[in-house]
Enzyme design. Structure first.
Site, short mmCIF file in Angstrom:
data_model
loop_
_atom_site.label_atom_id
_atom_site.label_comp_id
_atom_site.label_asym_id
_atom_site.label_seq_id
_atom_site.Cartn_x
_atom_site.Cartn_y
_atom_site.Cartn_z
CB THR A 36 -76.86 -124.88 -10.91
OG1 THR A 36 -75.78 -124.06 -11.39
CG2 THR A 36 -76.32 -125.97 -10.02
CB ALA B 27 -62.23 -125.90 -24.84
CD GLU C 121 -75.63 -121.18 -27.30
OE1 GLU C 121 -74.92 -120.15 -27.28
OE2 GLU C 121 -75.16 -122.33 -27.22
CG ASP D 262 -72.05 -120.82 -21.20
OD1 ASP D 262 -71.72 -121.13 -20.04
OD2 ASP D 262 -72.30 -121.65 -22.09
C1 GLA Z 1 -73.13 -125.11 -20.97
C2 GLA Z 1 -74.39 -124.25 -21.09
C3 GLA Z 1 -74.63 -123.48 -19.78
C4 GLA Z 1 -74.61 -124.40 -18.57
C5 GLA Z 1 -73.39 -125.33 -18.61
C6 GLA Z 1 -73.43 -126.35 -17.52
O1 GLA Z 1 -72.00 -124.31 -20.82
O2 GLA Z 1 -74.26 -123.35 -22.16
O3 GLA Z 1 -75.86 -122.78 -19.86
O4 GLA Z 1 -75.80 -125.15 -18.48
O5 GLA Z 1 -73.26 -126.00 -19.86
O6 GLA Z 1 -73.31 -125.75 -16.29
#
Ligand code: GLA
Length: 381
Positions: free
Chosen positions: A34, A122, A159, A171
């Site tokens: 999302t 992971a 990133e 994240d």
């Molecule tokens: C990875 C990406 C996040 C997010 C998730 C899915 O962790 O780094 O930005 O899009 O996938 O929710």
């Protein structure tokens, strides 16, 4: 780990670091895929961290060492940092130097040594921990005056533009901004939100993480393809992002899209609603209601978004069959970890059932651990 990190620093570079900082991995209760649709997420920080011991240098040299790496020190010139120029894990911290300079901050060189107990690949944001630990260390070392969301955005920029993964803000915002004992309800469009108290052990519940050990790699193009599909769907619907379609509008909107984009829309719109439903359940003091929401989220990721894999599907079904209240895969997908909500009294039963199911299917052994919502990035010494 603080001491281990400082020891690794001294062994590599001599002398003492100026400080040690830590940034945690994350779980995400709900709100998957999302964030790049400007929707909602609900992460919490793990107790697992990447720590960095760092010291300023008087020249423009950056040295990077990881206790989990190949033993080599990566040496870079600050004025030669360019997107795509640094291979492997060192690209994440190097990208933060680059993103800070690009944003106009005055940086000098530095020596950094990293230690981490965040499982890699992971779905627990190990790359974001490298970025966010570097961002907070450099903020302190060079007196940049950033706040936690500001550091998260620098980390995300590293990133996206330096490493080349088009991730959203989930994240990095989680690793930078989470608060112990809480989940972070975040609107990724406005980057506003609130901390939602999350003390599940007090009500006899536990969050179990099942790392399937199937490594995922967001750089492999599948993630970028999904993001591009969502952006195409939003453009066809004439909205800035899929977050702008409500549940009530879903049927009409689906009819306006080509068949291959409809499941992407369905997942994003229903997943945003699941985040809102989860927050409402927690606010109402009904944490057991999260179980069915998690499982519905997994079905949507498996059937509509198509990012699950046999191992994550099995972890979910085995946990649920053994009495978990609900479970779902987390993170980008194609492997990684599953989160299960379990009555604490049933924890052993569920863990054993998942291990047995993996053995019976001929899959490698998963790793299971419980998740306690922990502190976001911080200075430790
Ligand atoms: C990875 C990406 C996040 C997010 C998730 C899915 O962790 O780094 O930005 O899009 O996938 O929710």
């Amino acid at each position: 780990m603080t001491t281990a990190t400082a020891t690794a620093f001294t062994a590599r570079y001599g002398g003492s670091p100026d400080g040690v900082w830590a940034a945690p991995g994350r779980i995400n209760l709900i709100g998957e895929h999302t964030d790049y649709n400007e929707g909602y997420v609900l992460p919490a920080a793990l107790p697992h961290t990447t720590t960095v011991a760092a010291r300023r240098r008087a020249d423009g040299v950056v040295r990077l060492f990881s206790a989990q790496g190949d033993g080599e020190v990566t040496e870079l010139a600050l004025d030669a940092l360019a997107p795509g120029s640094v291979p492997g894990w060192a690209a994440y911290p190097a990208g933060v130097f680059w993103a800070l300079i690009e944003a106009g901050h005055a940086l000098g060189g530095a020596d950094l040594a990293f230690c981490s107990d965040v499982p890699t690949g992971a779905g627990l944001s190990s790359s974001a921990t490298l970025e966010c630990a570097t961002a907070i260390a450099l903020d302190d070392l060079f007196g940049l005056g950033l706040d936690a969301p500001g550091r998260a955005l620098i980390a995300q920029r590293a990133e996206n533009a330096f490493v080349g993964v088009p991730c959203g803000a989930l994240d990095q915002m989680a690793s930078s901004c989470c608060v112990a004992g809480h989940a972070h309800f975040l609107d990724t469009r406005t980057l506003t939100g609130r901390q939602v108290p999350l003390d599940l052990p007090a009500v006899g519940l536990t969050l179990l993480v099942i790392d399937t050990k199937v490594k995922h790699d967001l750089g492999d193009g599948a993630y970028a393809g999904l993001r591009a599909g969502c952006e195409r769907a939003a453009a066809l619907l004439g909205v800035p992002a899929l977050r702008d379609i409500t549940i009530a509008e879903l049927g009409t909107a689906e009819a306006q899209l080509p068949a291959e984009l409809r499941p992407l829309l369905r997942h994003v719109v229903t997943e945003d609603q699941r985040v809102l439903d989860t927050v409402a359940a927690l606010d109402a003091g009904e944490p057991r209601a999260l179980g069915p929401i998690l499982t519905a989220g997994h079905a949507s990721l498996r059937d509509d978004y198509r990012v699950s894999c046999p191992e994550t599907d099995l972890a979910v079904s085995a946990a649920n069959a053994a009495g978990a209240l609900g479970a779902r895969m987390m993170g980008g997908g194609f492997g990684g970890s599953v989160l299960a909500l379990v009555d604490t009294a049933l924890l052993d039963t569920v863990e054993r059932a998942v291990h047995a199911a993996f053995a019976e299917a001929g899959f490698g052994a998963p790793q299971t651990f419980t998740a306690t919502p922990s502190q976001g990035a911080h200075r430790v010494s």
